[in-house]
Enzyme design. Structure first.
Site, PDB file in Angstrom:
ATOM      1  N   ALA A 108       1.787   0.079  10.359  1.00 41.12           N
ATOM      2  CA  ALA A 108       1.210  -1.293  10.278  1.00 41.12           C
ATOM      3  C   ALA A 108       0.525  -1.432   9.088  1.00 41.12           C
ATOM      4  CB  ALA A 108       0.437  -1.616  11.524  1.00 41.12           C
ATOM      5  N   MET A 109       0.267  -2.516   8.709  1.00 43.82           N
ATOM      6  CA  MET A 109      -0.542  -2.605   7.459  1.00 43.82           C
ATOM      7  C   MET A 109      -1.519  -4.018   7.484  1.00 43.82           C
ATOM      8  SD  MET A 109      -1.161  -1.859   4.359  1.00 43.82           S
ATOM      9  CE  MET A 109      -2.271  -2.732   3.295  1.00 43.82           C
ATOM     10  N   GLU A 110      -2.644  -3.711   6.927  1.00 40.20           N
ATOM     11  CA  GLU A 110      -3.713  -4.638   7.316  1.00 40.20           C
ATOM     12  C   GLU A 110      -3.738  -5.827   6.217  1.00 40.20           C
ATOM     13  OE1 GLU A 110      -5.708  -1.221   4.906  1.00 40.20           O
ATOM     14  OE2 GLU A 110      -4.040  -1.263   6.442  1.00 40.20           O
ATOM     15  N   ASN A 111      -3.013  -6.029   5.597  1.00 41.86           N
ATOM     16  CA  ASN A 111      -3.068  -7.041   4.666  1.00 41.86           C
ATOM     17  C   ASN A 111      -3.783  -8.256   5.112  1.00 41.86           C
ATOM     18  OD1 ASN A 111      -0.662  -5.905   3.207  1.00 41.86           O
ATOM     19  ND2 ASN A 111       0.258  -6.701   5.115  1.00 41.86           N
ATOM     20  N   GLU A 133      -9.805   4.695   6.201  1.00 42.90           N
ATOM     21  CA  GLU A 133      -8.888   5.143   7.073  1.00 42.90           C
ATOM     22  C   GLU A 133      -9.658   6.136   8.173  1.00 42.90           C
ATOM     23  OE1 GLU A 133      -6.228   3.874   7.829  1.00 42.90           O
ATOM     24  OE2 GLU A 133      -5.552   2.906   5.783  1.00 42.90           O
ATOM     25  N   HIS A 162      -6.827  -1.132  15.414  1.00 45.98           N
ATOM     26  CA  HIS A 162      -7.037  -0.458  14.070  1.00 45.98           C
ATOM     27  C   HIS A 162      -6.759  -1.468  12.800  1.00 45.98           C
ATOM     28  CE1 HIS A 162      -6.717   3.094  11.226  1.00 45.98           C
ATOM     29  NE2 HIS A 162      -5.843   2.245  10.735  1.00 45.98           N
ATOM     30  N   GLU A 163      -5.670  -2.374  12.843  1.00 45.46           N
ATOM     31  CA  GLU A 163      -5.325  -3.349  11.557  1.00 45.46           C
ATOM     32  C   GLU A 163      -6.374  -4.078  11.565  1.00 45.46           C
ATOM     33  OE1 GLU A 163      -3.548  -1.795   9.670  1.00 45.46           O
ATOM     34  OE2 GLU A 163      -2.672  -0.185  11.033  1.00 45.46           O
ATOM     35  N   GLU A 212       0.869  -1.199  -0.021  1.00 48.15           N
ATOM     36  CA  GLU A 212      -0.044  -0.053  -0.071  1.00 48.15           C
ATOM     37  C   GLU A 212       1.008   1.259  -0.210  1.00 48.15           C
ATOM     38  OE1 GLU A 212      -3.737   1.986   2.329  1.00 48.15           O
ATOM     39  OE2 GLU A 212      -2.714   0.139   3.258  1.00 48.15           O
ATOM     40  N   HIS A 227      -9.743  -3.149  10.170  1.00 50.44           N
ATOM     41  CA  HIS A 227      -9.718  -3.041   8.779  1.00 50.44           C
ATOM     42  C   HIS A 227     -10.124  -4.409   8.022  1.00 50.44           C
ATOM     43  CE1 HIS A 227      -8.292   0.801   7.265  1.00 50.44           C
ATOM     44  NE2 HIS A 227      -7.043   0.427   8.063  1.00 50.44           N
TER      45      HIS A 227
END
Length: 870
Positions: free
Chosen positions: A263-266, A321, A298-299, A122, A302
C-alpha cells in the site's frame, strides 16, 4: 551497466526548490498529456544550473515564465537547464509530457491497473510523469486538474480536498483537487476509474467531521466493511495512544489489483493493493483480516510519521518506515494479544531479516550507499528499523518515549527530517544518553550475545557473563560494541520467579549490555536459577546460551513471559532437528525425545489457559525458520527431518490432538480474538492429524463442512502437505469455485507451489499458463513463483539446478517488464554463500547468465554485482 552509487555522506541541500505546482492531466490510457506548471525558488544564489529528474515519457515542450525555452540538455535520466541568462530567483516552468499508461508494466509513475488508471510515486516514480526535482526534501503545495471520459472514469481522485468539478462535451468531465499541506513528489497520487464506493465518517477528538471514502472494483462492496472498520479504529487509536489527530476534511482509500507493494500512504489518498483491503468470511482468512487491519493502520499512521514529517533523503527511509512499523505493531498489540503479535513479529525478523543480514545485500537501517532506491525497501529498514525504535521505547519507557515523540513532531512538522533528528528528540525529552545506541543506525549485521553463568551455593550469588559480537557483513568488516537492552528473569527449579537483587537493592530486569564483555551479578538467590534470557525479544540479536532440555521445559511450563515460553519450545524443536539432521547425514535411524513429547502433551492438556499461545507453541517451525539456525543450509535434510518430526508428533499425540480438535466447535464465523484463537488451535491439530491413518477422512470432512475461508484453506493445506488421497479433488473443487477471483486464487497458487511432490516444478510451470494467472500482476507472481522459490526450499534448491534455471528465465522476462518485482524475486538466488559447493556453483552460473544480458535493469544489476563480488 553505467549505474552509479549514491552516498549518504554526499547529501547536499537543493540549489532550487518548488513552492507550488499545478498539474493538468488529460487522461487517456493510450495517450495522456500532462502539463506541469511549477513555481521555483532559487536557494543557492550562485547556482545557474537546474537539474530535473525524468524518464520513460515523451517530452513535448518547456516554457520559462511563459516563454519558449531552449537552453537545456536532455539525457536518459533527466533535463539540465542552463539558467545563466536568467537572473530571477523566482520563476515558473511549464513542462508538457506525453504518457502511455496502458503499456507501463513497471507499475511506477502513471499506469493502468485493470480498467482504471493510478499512480505509484514512491520512491522515484514521479519522474516518470514529468521532469521535476524528484527528491523528498523538496516540499510543494499541489493543485491538480484531471480531465477524462466520464463513462470510463466516473471517479477522478487526487490528494487533498475537492475544490471544483465540471462537465465537458463528448461526455468528458473534470475535477480539481488542492492539497493545503506541502509534500514531496513521492506522496503525489492520482486515481481514475469506475468503482463501488463505501462512505463513512469519523469525528476527531477536537470535533471535526472527516469524510471517509473507500473505493473498490465493481462487485466488491461486500468485501470493504472490515477495511473501513480498521480505518476508524486506527484513527481513534492514534488519537488515544499518540495524541495525533487527522488533519484533512477527507480520507480516501482505493484498492487496485496491480501494485508492486502492499500500500502507499499518499497524503489523503492511500492507494492499496486490493489484497490488503478486500475481505469477507468466504474469501479471506483470519490472517488476512489481521493483515488488513495492520496495513490499513500502518498507512494511516504515516499521516504524521511520514507525511507531516517526511524524510530529508532516501537514506533516512527507516525514519518513517521503522517508526511506523513500530506504531502499527503497537496498534495490533493493543487491539489483540500483545504476546502473539510480538511472537509473529519475531518470527518474521528471525527468518527474513536475519537472512538479509547474512546476505550480500546486508546494510544498516540507515544505508550509507544506494544504487537503486527500490532495493532498499527491505526487511532491515522496516522490521529491524522497528526493533531499533522498540529498543528506544524499552530504554525510555512509555512516558519518556511519548515525550520524545511530541518533541520530534513539534520540531519537524512540515519538514524533511533525519534519523538524527528523531534520536536527538528522544534523548532531550527523556534525559537518556543515546550516544552509543546511535550505532544501531550505522552498523549492519545481526549481533550475537554469548552468555554463560555461574552459581555460588555458599554465597547465594548468581553471575551472568555476557559478551557481544557482530560478525563481519558483506558491506562492513569492522564492528563496534552496541548498546543492547537485555531483558531477563530468573526462575527456581519449580518455576517460581526470583527477585533480581544486587547488594540489597532490587535491580531493573533490563540489563544494559554496552561492552565487549560484561559481568552481571545477583545476590540472595537460594538455588541455582533457570535464566529466561532476551524476554520479549528485547533486542534483535542471536542468543547463544547452552540451555539443557530440562531448563527449557521449566521455562516452557512456568515462565511468566509468554514470548519466553514460546521461544523455549522453538529451542527444543531446533535441538531435536539438529540432532536428527546429524543422524540423517550419517545415514542413521531417527530418534525423538520423549521429554519433548511429554512437554507438548502438557501444553495441549492446559490449552484453555492460553489458547493463542498454545497454538504458537504447537506449531512446528517451517523449513525456512529451521534453516536460519544453520550457517550452511541442507534443504533436503531439513525437509526430511522436519517431515519425520511432524509425523512422529502426530502419531504420538494423536488421541490428545483429536480430543482437542473435537472439543472446539464454532457454528458461526466471527472476527474476534477468542474465535480466531480457537480456529487457530483446531486447525493446528488438523495439520498434525492429517499425517495419521484417519487424516484423509478428517481433512475431507473439515473441508466439506467449512463455512469460512480459514477452515477451507486449512483443510486444503493439510491435504497438500500430507499428500492425502482427497487432495486433488479438493484442489479441483476450490479452483472451480474461485477461478474468477484473483486474490482467492493466489492462495491456491501458493499451495500448489509449496507441494512436497517431486514434480512440483513441472506443476508450477504448467500453472503459469493457467487462465487465472497473469504474469504482469505482482500478486499472481508472488503467489506462484514467490511461494515456490521462498517457501519450498527443498524443490527450489534441488541439486540438479532446475529451480535456479526456472527462476532465471522468469527474471529475464521481468527485467524488461517489471524490474522492481524482479529484484525482489532474485533474493534467494543471491544468497548462495549459505549452501554447499555444488549448489553455489549452479547459483553463481544463473547469476552470471543474468549479468550477461544487455539492458540489465539497475534493480537487478545492483544485487547481482554485490552477490558475485561478495
Amino acid at each position: 551497466m553505467q549505474s552509479k552509487a549514491k552516498y549518504r555522506k554526499d547529501y547536499k541541500t537543493p540549489d532550487f526548490t518548488v513552492t507550488d505546482i499545478f498539474l493538468d492531466f488529460q487522461l487517456d490510457p493510450n495517450h495522456t498529456v500532462v502539463t506541469a506548471i511549477s513555481k521555483f525558488q532559487r536557494l543557492n544564489h550562485e547556482s545557474t544550473t537546474l537539474r530535473l529528474d525524468g524518464h520513460s515519457f515523451q517530452f513535448a515542450s518547456i516554457k520559462f515564465n511563459g516563454e519558449d525555452f531552449t537552453a537545456y540538455k536532455q539525457d536518459g535520466e533527466g533535463l539540465t537547464l542552463d539558467l545563466s541568462a536568467q537572473s530571477a530567483d523566482q520563476f515558473e516552468l511549464e513542462i508538457v509530457t506525453n504518457l502511455v499508461p496502458a503499456t507501463n508494466t513497471t507499475l511506477q509513475g502513471l499506469y493502468q491497473s485493470g480498467e482504471g488508471i493510478c499512480t505509484q510515486c514512491e520512491a522515484e516514480g514521479f519522474r516518470q510523469i514529468t521532469y521535476f526535482l524528484d527528491r523528498p526534501d523538496v516540499l510543494a503545495r499541489y493543485s491538480v486538474r484531471i480531465t477524462a471520459d466520464k463513462s470510463r472514469y466516473p471517479f477522478l481522485l487526487s490528494n487533498g480536498n475537492r475544490i471544483a468539478s465540471g462537465e465537458l462535451d463528448n461526455d468528458y468531465h473534470w475535477v480539481e483537487w488542492q492539497d493545503p499541506f506541502p509534500k514531496p513528489s513521492y506522496l503525489f497520487a492520482l486515481v481514475a476509474g469506475d468503482f463501488d464506493l463505501l462512505k463513512d465518517s469519523f469525528t476527531t477528538k477536537s470535533g471535526r467531521q472527516v469524510a471517509l471514502e473507500l473505493y473498490v472494483d465493481r462487485g466488491n462492496l461486500d468485501r470493504a466493511d472490515w477495511a473501513m472498520h480498521s480505518l476508524k479504529k486506527s484513527m481513534k487509536w492514534d488519537e488515544e495512544r499518540f495524541g495525533l489527530e487527522y488533519d484533512l476534511d477527507i480520507y480516501m482509500i482505493v484498492a487496485v489489483d496491480f501494485f508492486n507493494m502492499g500500500a502507499m500512504e499518499n497524503k489523503g489518498l492511500n492507494v492499496f493493493n486490493s489484497k490488503f483491503v478486500l475481505a469477507n468470511p468466504q474469501t479471506a482468512t483470519d490472517d488476512d483480516y489481521l493483515s488488513i487491519e495492520s496495513v490499513i493502520g500502518h498507512e494511516y499512521f504515516h499521516n504524521w510519521t511520514g507525511n507531516r514529517v517526511t524524510c530529508r533523503d532516501w537514506f533516512q527511509l527507516s525514519l518513517k518506515e521503522g517508526l511506523t512499523v513500530f506504531r502499527d505493531q503497537e496498534f495490533s498489540s493493543d487491539s489483540g494479544s500483545r504476546a502473539v503479535n510480538r511472537i509473529n513479529n519475531v518470527k518474521l525478523l528471525r527468518t527474513a531479516q536475519f537472512a538479509e543480514d547474512a546476505s550480500p545485500m546486508a546494510h544498516p537501517i540507515r544505508p550509507e550507499k544506494v544504487m537503486e532506491m527500490n532495493n532498499f525497501y527491505t526487511m532491515t529498514v522496516y522490521e529491524k528499523g522497528a526493533e531499533v525504535i522498540r529498543m528506544m521505547h524499552t530504554l525510555l519507557g512509555e512516558k519518556g518515549f511519548q515525550a520524545g515523540m511530541k518533541l520530534y513532531i513539534a520540531e519537524n512538522d512540515g519538514k524533511a527530517a533525519t534519523c538524527e533528528n528523531f534520536v536527538s528528540a528522544m534523548e532531550r525529552a527523556s534525559g537518556v544518553d543515546l550516544t552509543q545506541f546511535r550505532r544501531w543506525y550505522s552498523q549492519s549485521g545481526t549481533p550475537e550475545l554469548s552468555i554463560s553463568d555461574s552459581y555460588d551455593e555458599k554465597m547465594h550469588r548468581y553471575q551472568l557473563m555476557v559478551s557481544q559480537m557482530t560478525p563481519p557483513t558483506a558491506d562492513q568488516m569492522d564492528k563496534a560494541n552496541l548498546h543492547i537492552p537485555l531483558k531477563i528473569a530468573l526462575y527456581d527449579q519449580n518455576g517460581m520467579p526470583q527477585m533480581l537483587v544486587n547488594n540489597g537493592e532490587v535491580v531493573n530486569d533490563v540489563l544494559n549490555v554496552t561492552q565487549r564483555e560484561q559481568l552481571f551479578e545477583f545476590h540472595d538467590i537460594k538455588t541455582r536459577p533457570v535464566p529466561a534470557l532476551l524476554c520479549d525479544f528485547s533486542a534483535p540479536v542471536k542468543l547463544d546460551y547452552d540451555y539443557t532440555t530440562e531448563q527449557l521445559i521449566t521455562l516452557l511450563k512456568y515462565a511468566k513471559n509468554e514470548f519466553v515460553r514460546w521461544d523455549a519450545m522453538q529451542m527444543l524443536f531446533s535441538q531435536e532437528l539438529r540432532r536428527n539432521l546429524n543422524l540423517y547425514q550419517e545415514e542413521q535411524p531417527f530418534e525423538f525425545s520423549q521429554e519433548i513429547l511429554t512437554a507438548l502433551a502438557y501444553v495441549l492438556a492446559h490449552y484453555q489457559q492460553n489458547i493463542e499461545l498454545t497454538t504458537l507453541i504447537l506449531t512446528l517451525p517451517k523449513e525456512t525458520e529451521f534453516a536460519e539456525t544453520f550457517k550452511i543450509i541442507d534443504p533436503e535434510g531439513i525437509f526430511v527431518v522436519r517431515d519425520f518430526m511432524q509425523r512422529h508428533i502426530a502419531a504420538s499425540l494423536k488421541e490428545q490432538l483429536l480430543d482437542v480438535y473435537n472439543q472446539i466447535r464454532l457454528t458461526e464465523y466471527r472476527i474476534n480474538t477468542q474465535d480466531i484463537a480457537l480456529r487457530g488451535l483446531r486447525n493446528v491439530c488438523l495439520q498434525y492429524l492429517a499425517f495419521t491413518e484417519t487424516g484423509n477422512m478428517l481433512v475431507n470432512k473439515h473441508y466439506l463442512y467449512a463455512n469460512n475461508m480459514t477452515d477451507s484453506l486449512s483443510a486444503l493445506n493439510a491435504a497438500v502437505k500430507a499428500q492425502l488421497m482427497c487432495r486433488d479433488n479438493l484442489l479441483r473443487d476450490f479452483e472451480e469455485k474461485w477461478h474468477q477471483d484473483g486474490l482467492v486464487m493466489d492462495k491456491w497458487f501458493a499451495l500448489q507451489a509449496t507441494r512436497p511432490d517431486p514434480n512440483v516444478l513441472d506443476i508450477v510451470q504448467q500453472l503459469m499458463t493457467h487462465p487465472s494467472f497473469n504474469f504482469n500482476n505482482p500478486n499472481r507472481l508472488r503467489a506462484l513463483v514467490g511461494s515456490f522459490i521462498n517457501q519450498n526450499p527443498r524443490a527450489f534448491h534441488t541439486i540438479d539446478g532446475s529451480g535456479y534455471r526456472f527462476l532465471t528465465d522468469v527474471l529475464l522476462k521481468l527485467n524488461d517488464s517489471n524490474p522492481q518485482v524482479a529484484a525482489r524475486l532474485i533474493e534467494p538466488l543471491i544468497r548462495f554463500g549459505r549452501y554447499d559447493g555444488q549448489r553455489q556453483t549452479l547459483m553463481k552460473r544463473a547469476l552470471e547468465r543474468l549479468n550477461e544480458i544487455e539492458n540489465l535493469s539497475k534493480d537487478l544489476f545492483e544485487k547481482i554485482e554485490k552477490a558475485l563480488n561478495s
